[in-house]
Design a protein around this motif. Structure first.
Motif, PDB file in Angstrom:
ATOM      1  N   ARG A 218       0.829  -1.212   0.000  1.00  0.00           N
ATOM      2  CA  ARG A 218       0.000   0.000   0.000  1.00  0.00           C
ATOM      3  C   ARG A 218       0.858   1.254   0.000  1.00  0.00           C
ATOM      4  N   GLY A 219       1.935   1.239   0.725  1.00  0.00           N
ATOM      5  CA  GLY A 219       2.798   2.407   0.775  1.00  0.00           C
ATOM      6  C   GLY A 219       2.164   3.570   1.523  1.00  0.00           C
ATOM      7  N   GLU A 220       2.614   4.773   1.198  1.00  0.00           N
ATOM      8  CA  GLU A 220       2.154   5.976   1.886  1.00  0.00           C
ATOM      9  C   GLU A 220       0.779   6.408   1.395  1.00  0.00           C
ATOM     10  N   GLY A 221       0.148   7.242   2.188  1.00  0.00           N
ATOM     11  CA  GLY A 221      -1.152   7.780   1.814  1.00  0.00           C
ATOM     12  C   GLY A 221      -2.320   6.941   2.296  1.00  0.00           C
ATOM     13  N   TRP A 222      -2.031   5.882   3.004  1.00  0.00           N
ATOM     14  CA  TRP A 222      -3.077   4.996   3.519  1.00  0.00           C
ATOM     15  C   TRP A 222      -3.092   5.040   5.039  1.00  0.00           C
ATOM     16  N   SER A 223      -4.264   5.176   5.609  1.00  0.00           N
ATOM     17  CA  SER A 223      -4.469   4.946   7.034  1.00  0.00           C
ATOM     18  C   SER A 223      -5.142   3.585   7.135  1.00  0.00           C
ATOM     19  N   THR A 224      -4.661   2.757   8.024  1.00  0.00           N
ATOM     20  CA  THR A 224      -5.221   1.414   8.165  1.00  0.00           C
ATOM     21  C   THR A 224      -6.039   1.312   9.441  1.00  0.00           C
ATOM     22  N   VAL A 225      -7.244   0.776   9.306  1.00  0.00           N
ATOM     23  CA  VAL A 225      -8.104   0.464  10.438  1.00  0.00           C
ATOM     24  C   VAL A 225      -8.330  -1.037  10.387  1.00  0.00           C
ATOM     25  N   GLU A 226      -7.911  -1.736  11.424  1.00  0.00           N
ATOM     26  CA  GLU A 226      -8.099  -3.182  11.483  1.00  0.00           C
ATOM     27  C   GLU A 226      -9.359  -3.475  12.283  1.00  0.00           C
ATOM     28  N   GLU A 227     -10.335  -4.081  11.616  1.00  0.00           N
ATOM     29  CA  GLU A 227     -11.601  -4.389  12.285  1.00  0.00           C
ATOM     30  C   GLU A 227     -12.142  -5.704  11.749  1.00  0.00           C
ATOM     31  N   PRO A 228     -11.906  -6.795  12.471  1.00  0.00           N
ATOM     32  CA  PRO A 228     -12.331  -8.109  11.994  1.00  0.00           C
ATOM     33  C   PRO A 228     -13.822  -8.400  12.160  1.00  0.00           C
ATOM     34  N   LEU A 229     -14.511  -7.704  13.063  1.00  0.00           N
ATOM     35  CA  LEU A 229     -15.913  -8.031  13.332  1.00  0.00           C
ATOM     36  C   LEU A 229     -16.876  -6.871  13.119  1.00  0.00           C
ATOM     37  N   ASP A 230     -16.628  -5.734  13.746  1.00  0.00           N
ATOM     38  CA  ASP A 230     -17.589  -4.635  13.699  1.00  0.00           C
ATOM     39  C   ASP A 230     -17.310  -3.701  12.531  1.00  0.00           C
ATOM     40  N   LEU A 231     -17.310  -4.276  11.347  1.00  0.00           N
ATOM     41  CA  LEU A 231     -17.052  -3.523  10.127  1.00  0.00           C
ATOM     42  C   LEU A 231     -18.068  -2.399   9.899  1.00  0.00           C
ATOM     43  N   PRO A 232     -19.369  -2.614  10.138  1.00  0.00           N
ATOM     44  CA  PRO A 232     -20.315  -1.514   9.926  1.00  0.00           C
ATOM     45  C   PRO A 232     -19.967  -0.264  10.743  1.00  0.00           C
ATOM     46  N   ALA A 233     -19.628  -0.431  12.011  1.00  0.00           N
ATOM     47  CA  ALA A 233     -19.285   0.718  12.855  1.00  0.00           C
ATOM     48  C   ALA A 233     -17.976   1.356  12.404  1.00  0.00           C
ATOM     49  N   ALA A 234     -16.993   0.542  12.057  1.00  0.00           N
ATOM     50  CA  ALA A 234     -15.706   1.077  11.597  1.00  0.00           C
ATOM     51  C   ALA A 234     -15.878   1.863  10.299  1.00  0.00           C
ATOM     52  N   LEU A 235     -16.698   1.347   9.395  1.00  0.00           N
ATOM     53  CA  LEU A 235     -16.956   2.043   8.136  1.00  0.00           C
ATOM     54  C   LEU A 235     -17.664   3.367   8.400  1.00  0.00           C
ATOM     55  N   ALA A 236     -18.682   3.341   9.239  1.00  0.00           N
ATOM     56  CA  ALA A 236     -19.425   4.567   9.540  1.00  0.00           C
ATOM     57  C   ALA A 236     -18.520   5.611  10.177  1.00  0.00           C
ATOM     58  N   LEU A 237     -17.679   5.204  11.112  1.00  0.00           N
ATOM     59  CA  LEU A 237     -16.791   6.130  11.800  1.00  0.00           C
ATOM     60  C   LEU A 237     -15.761   6.728  10.838  1.00  0.00           C
ATOM     61  N   ALA A 238     -15.118   5.885  10.052  1.00  0.00           N
ATOM     62  CA  ALA A 238     -14.093   6.366   9.116  1.00  0.00           C
ATOM     63  C   ALA A 238     -14.694   7.252   8.032  1.00  0.00           C
ATOM     64  N   ALA A 239     -15.856   6.899   7.534  1.00  0.00           N
ATOM     65  CA  ALA A 239     -16.483   7.676   6.455  1.00  0.00           C
ATOM     66  C   ALA A 239     -16.954   9.033   6.938  1.00  0.00           C
ATOM     67  N   ALA A 240     -17.279   9.149   8.217  1.00  0.00           N
ATOM     68  CA  ALA A 240     -17.824  10.397   8.751  1.00  0.00           C
ATOM     69  C   ALA A 240     -16.749  11.327   9.309  1.00  0.00           C
ATOM     70  N   ALA A 241     -15.483  10.961   9.189  1.00  0.00           N
ATOM     71  CA  ALA A 241     -14.419  11.815   9.729  1.00  0.00           C
ATOM     72  C   ALA A 241     -14.542  13.217   9.137  1.00  0.00           C
TER      73      ALA A 241
ATOM     74  N   ALA B  27     -10.874  13.889   6.953  1.00  0.00           N
ATOM     75  CA  ALA B  27     -11.801  13.193   6.053  1.00  0.00           C
ATOM     76  C   ALA B  27     -11.047  12.477   4.936  1.00  0.00           C
ATOM     77  N   PRO B  28     -11.336  11.203   4.756  1.00  0.00           N
ATOM     78  CA  PRO B  28     -10.685  10.480   3.656  1.00  0.00           C
ATOM     79  C   PRO B  28     -11.347  10.789   2.317  1.00  0.00           C
ATOM     80  N   ASP B  29     -10.587  10.627   1.248  1.00  0.00           N
ATOM     81  CA  ASP B  29     -11.136  10.761  -0.102  1.00  0.00           C
ATOM     82  C   ASP B  29     -11.885   9.498  -0.501  1.00  0.00           C
ATOM     83  N   VAL B  30     -11.456   8.363   0.040  1.00  0.00           N
ATOM     84  CA  VAL B  30     -12.021   7.064  -0.326  1.00  0.00           C
ATOM     85  C   VAL B  30     -11.724   6.062   0.786  1.00  0.00           C
TER      86      VAL B  30
END
Length: 183
Positions: free
Chosen positions: A58-81, A86-89
């Protein structure tokens, strides 16, 4: 002024088909601030090595969130930053490992899928989901294997219905099933 809905994509393929590389390339074209939502867990040395290789690729420019189970909450939190955070994608890799984790922990795949799709529908930024297409292989020998294959097929169908673009990758080559190749 009305805000336009973010385009979401599902990238499907078999093991080592090139689906993650394609998804990463498309995500990188969408902007410099990218979040990688990783669902894999390292239970052994081989998986630790795989995860380390993925991070290095992946290299630079990526923030990694490791979430093996609560993906819906992790997605909602990251998308709403907000603001500069705020991420572009967002790239989710992968739904197959997430489903495996859910089943291992006796979680309800249908309820979890519904929660994921609700979070996806609310995501104000593009989300690229990566998943394995398991339905092209042999029928698994065990009841658990068949249950997993069937649940994966249902998850993929639900995700495909919820996104704008669905891409199938084989031998590193993308084939558009729905919509268009992500920009």
């Amino acid at each position: 002024m009305a805000q336009t809905k973010a385009r979401h994509a599902l990238v499907l393929g078999g093991a080592r088909s090139g689906k993650t590389s394609c998804a990463q390339g498309w995500a990188e074209a969408l902007g410099p601030a990218r979040v990688y939502l990783a669902t894999g867990q390292a239970f052994d040395a081989e998986m630790e090595d795989r995860i380390a290789r993925h991070k290095a690729e992946r290299g630079e420019g990526w923030s990694t969130v490791e979430e093996p189970l609560d993906l819906p909450a992790a997605l909602a939190l990251a998308a709403a930053a907000p603001g500069p955070a705020a991420p572009d994608v967002l790239l989710v890799d992968c739904l197959t490992l997430w489903l495996s984790n859910l089943m291992h922990h006796d979680r309800d795949p249908e309820a979890e899928t519904a929660a994921l799709l609700a979070a996806l529908a609310q995501a104000p930024r593009p989300v690229i989901l990566v998943s394995n297409e398991l339905g092209l292989g042999l029928v698994p020998e065990t009841p658990l294997g068949r249950a997993f294959r069937d649940a994966q097929g249902r998850l993929n169908q639900a995700a495909a219905a919820a996104v704008d673009d669905v891409i199938f990758v084989a031998a590193g080559l993308p084939l558009v099933l729905k919509g268009a190749l992500p920009a």
